[in-house]
Design a protein around this motif. Sequence first.
Motif, PDB file in Angstrom:
ATOM      1  N   ASP A  38       0.825  -1.203   0.000  1.00  0.00           N
ATOM      2  CA  ASP A  38       0.000   0.000   0.000  1.00  0.00           C
ATOM      3  C   ASP A  38       0.857   1.250   0.000  1.00  0.00           C
ATOM      4  N   GLN A  39       1.972   1.234   0.786  1.00  0.00           N
ATOM      5  CA  GLN A  39       2.867   2.391   0.805  1.00  0.00           C
ATOM      6  C   GLN A  39       3.435   2.658  -0.602  1.00  0.00           C
ATOM      7  N   VAL A  40       3.786   1.586  -1.262  1.00  0.00           N
ATOM      8  CA  VAL A  40       4.352   1.751  -2.610  1.00  0.00           C
ATOM      9  C   VAL A  40       3.331   2.402  -3.555  1.00  0.00           C
ATOM     10  N   LEU A  41       2.114   1.889  -3.550  1.00  0.00           N
ATOM     11  CA  LEU A  41       1.100   2.380  -4.497  1.00  0.00           C
ATOM     12  C   LEU A  41       0.717   3.820  -4.207  1.00  0.00           C
ATOM     13  N   ARG A  42       0.786   4.244  -2.925  1.00  0.00           N
ATOM     14  CA  ARG A  42       0.456   5.627  -2.588  1.00  0.00           C
ATOM     15  C   ARG A  42       1.536   6.600  -3.041  1.00  0.00           C
ATOM     16  N   ARG A  43       2.795   6.188  -3.017  1.00  0.00           N
ATOM     17  CA  ARG A  43       3.896   7.133  -3.268  1.00  0.00           C
ATOM     18  C   ARG A  43       4.518   7.010  -4.654  1.00  0.00           C
ATOM     19  N   ILE A  44       4.192   5.948  -5.394  1.00  0.00           N
ATOM     20  CA  ILE A  44       4.933   5.679  -6.631  1.00  0.00           C
ATOM     21  C   ILE A  44       4.775   6.774  -7.677  1.00  0.00           C
ATOM     22  N   GLU A  45       3.549   7.336  -7.809  1.00  0.00           N
ATOM     23  CA  GLU A  45       3.324   8.335  -8.880  1.00  0.00           C
ATOM     24  C   GLU A  45       3.972   9.659  -8.531  1.00  0.00           C
ATOM     25  N   SER A  46       3.986  10.000  -7.238  1.00  0.00           N
ATOM     26  CA  SER A  46       4.598  11.282  -6.867  1.00  0.00           C
ATOM     27  C   SER A  46       6.121  11.210  -6.903  1.00  0.00           C
ATOM     28  N   LEU A  47       6.681  10.062  -6.520  1.00  0.00           N
ATOM     29  CA  LEU A  47       8.138   9.930  -6.482  1.00  0.00           C
ATOM     30  C   LEU A  47       8.727   9.583  -7.845  1.00  0.00           C
ATOM     31  N   ARG A  48       8.064   8.716  -8.562  1.00  0.00           N
ATOM     32  CA  ARG A  48       8.529   8.286  -9.890  1.00  0.00           C
ATOM     33  C   ARG A  48      10.015   7.900  -9.864  1.00  0.00           C
ATOM     34  N   PRO A  49      10.391   6.872  -9.110  1.00  0.00           N
ATOM     35  CA  PRO A  49      11.797   6.446  -9.051  1.00  0.00           C
ATOM     36  C   PRO A  49      12.236   5.853 -10.371  1.00  0.00           C
TER      37      PRO A  49
END
Length: 817
Positions: A38-49
């Motif tokens: 869940d943490q990954v899916l919440r932050r992935i679009e904003s961080l875009r690693p």
Amino acid sequence: MPATRIMVVEDERIVALHLRHQLLKLGYEVVFIASTGDQVLRRIESLRPDVVLMDIHIEGDLDGIDTVARLPPELHIPVIYLTAYSEEPILARARATKPFGFLLKPFSERELHATIQMALERRTVEVALRDSEEHLTLALQAAGMGAWEVDAQSRRIIRAGHIEQVFGCGGTGGDASWERFLEHVVEDDRALLLRAYEHLTGGDAALQVEFRGIHADGSVRWLRAQGKSIPPRAEHPQRIIGVLQDVSDHKAAEDRRRQALTVFEATRDGLLILDPDLRIVTVNPGYCAITGHDETELLGRRPHMLDDGMQPADLRDEIMAALGEGGRWRGEIQGMHRGGEALPLLMNIAAVRSEHDSVVHYVAAFTDLTAIRAAEQRLQHLAHYDPLTDLPNRLLAADRLDHAMERCRRDRRALAVLFVDLDFFKRINDTLGHSVGDTVLKTVAQRMRGAVRAEDTVARLGGDEFMVILEQAENPDDIAAIAMKIRAAVTQPIMVGGRELATSASIGISLFPDDGQTRESLIQAADTAMYAAKETGRNGYAFYTREMTERVILAASSDREVRRALAEDELVLFYQPQISMETGRLEGMEALIRWRHPVRGLLGPAEIIPAAERGGFIIDIGDWVVAEACRQIRRWRECGLPPIRVAVNVSAQQMRNGRLLRAVEGALAETGISPDSLEIEITESMLQNEEECIATLHALKGLGVTLAIDDFGTGYSCLSSLKSLPIQRLKIDRAFIQGIPGDLNDMAIAEAIIAMAHRLRLSVVAEGVETEAHMEFLRALGCEGVQGFFHARPMPASDVPDFVAGGITDSRAPRRR
């Protein structure tokens, strides 16, 4: 170069921190450490690693594989799985998410760095490939094309690209086949595609073919397929690769161009394409046919009708000004054929401009108006001249009379209008037919034209009515002399079909300005004078006087009165007995028409028949007489009287078109009387039209009706046809009885008629018998019947029973006077 940004997903804190330490040591940037999906899916679009290091076994409802499966695909972030397990089911699930690598715990920094670099390299290649494919796709879309690829061995469409957008056939990869593709092709074009496919599979030459495809929406589109065969290689079987393009608009444009070219070549109008200097670039055959010039003579030159001197200067200036302002002009111009003949032309010229609004050329269309102008002249002639006689018609005569009157007003001169009507022409039409009547009219027209001066007008107003306009007619004696000249020309015998016909004319004359100041009043005055000429014996002329108008008004009033009398049942039949010379008894009656006028009392046929003939309802009266006579015969029978034969006079007009036959059939059917109770009397003049008259008489005879010839000897003798007529009786006109015994000529004529009738086995009835001398003479000659005042005057139907009851026993003694 900026450091590669990495997201670490590891639920063991110590392992995650160790991994972060390794990454920093290797020069990478750790942007986030997550322990759940869940943490990954919440932050992935904003961080875009740039890279995600994903432990497969993590906390929460989602493991690492489920989390990767839910990553937004458009991010295209490389994922490297971290795992301490190598079970095949787990690895199979992981491979389905297409990771960029696997690292089995524990791993070294070198393995970590190498795996990350490989993932980055692969990402770079995939991004470049994706961009390339996108560019190709956009290029194909811009060109309206779709890419296709077919496995030659399996005939499967391995790759369809964006073909469905062009073709609408759907299906990609292993879901499509060559056969399925053909289902979306118009049936008539499938054989063409099959031949093209076989050609491609047999060699590596490129091929192009156009066919009709059925789009997903049902519409039929023209498509162009271009393909090339790729020989088999170690890693690939033989393939056919190409593109598909929708060329429907192109085909439509080609069709329009072909149509335009066909119209250009085939149209009968002249078409020119001119350069900006109005020199001919292209010419069609129609222009050559109109002008008579060859194409080689015209190219590079200005059209001759636009040259100086061909058109009036103001018209040429108008054309050039219109082309300079609006780029278009339409109107009629004067051209010239190569042979020198004038050509009326309709020209329509328009400028064609480039996208920069400069004139690139002109298109000019020319219509030859020669035939139209000739047709207009013919129509003008038809509109103003009588088609039978080629004389001016009523319209042109009125126009000429108006102009003549205007000239006479200006010059203070007089003119004369002659209204000419042929005498008894209606009898010719009714008895001999309209073709004979037309011949008479044409002959009379020619003779009248030759009887007047060239400057005078002879016009046909209609029917047998003509009008003559005499200008410079100051002297009444000169006018009378011309009228007599016209009368003399008309009275000359006319030969028609081997038959000599005698004609005459009645002429009425009016003078301008004495008898009328307007065209209508002059013509009316001349018409009135013409009727006066007829009343004085016909075959003559009369000048107009005011008293004539009063008589015409009275005659018109009489016509209306008689028509009203017929409508309001004021007409009645009287009956005059016909007596047998042998028995002295009643053998028949003649029906005679009378008018019970509400004011003037009982009037005879002289007040009825002329008005009915003038008013054109003589046939209606004739039909009424036949019907009323039959009804009266039935009434007498119902009263108990013995059978009485009633004779009815008919007009020539009733013999036409079967009118009399229909009237008799209708009257007999209505009343139910015996047909031999009705006798039809005709006159000799009606026998001129032998074919129609004889046919009608035979039809009446077939009904059982009795037939007689009335007033025999006073009309046109038809002795040649008398023997073939189905008649039973001749009636001697009273004109040959009145002079007996004093007039030897009357006696000779009466004797000859009776002798001839007996030779033909016909009975004879003498009319106008008023004296004992008449009776003695006729008895001596064997005349069968008599009719006249000696026995009885015409009587109303109500008196007939008394007359019959009284009887006559001695034919020598008068019964009634």
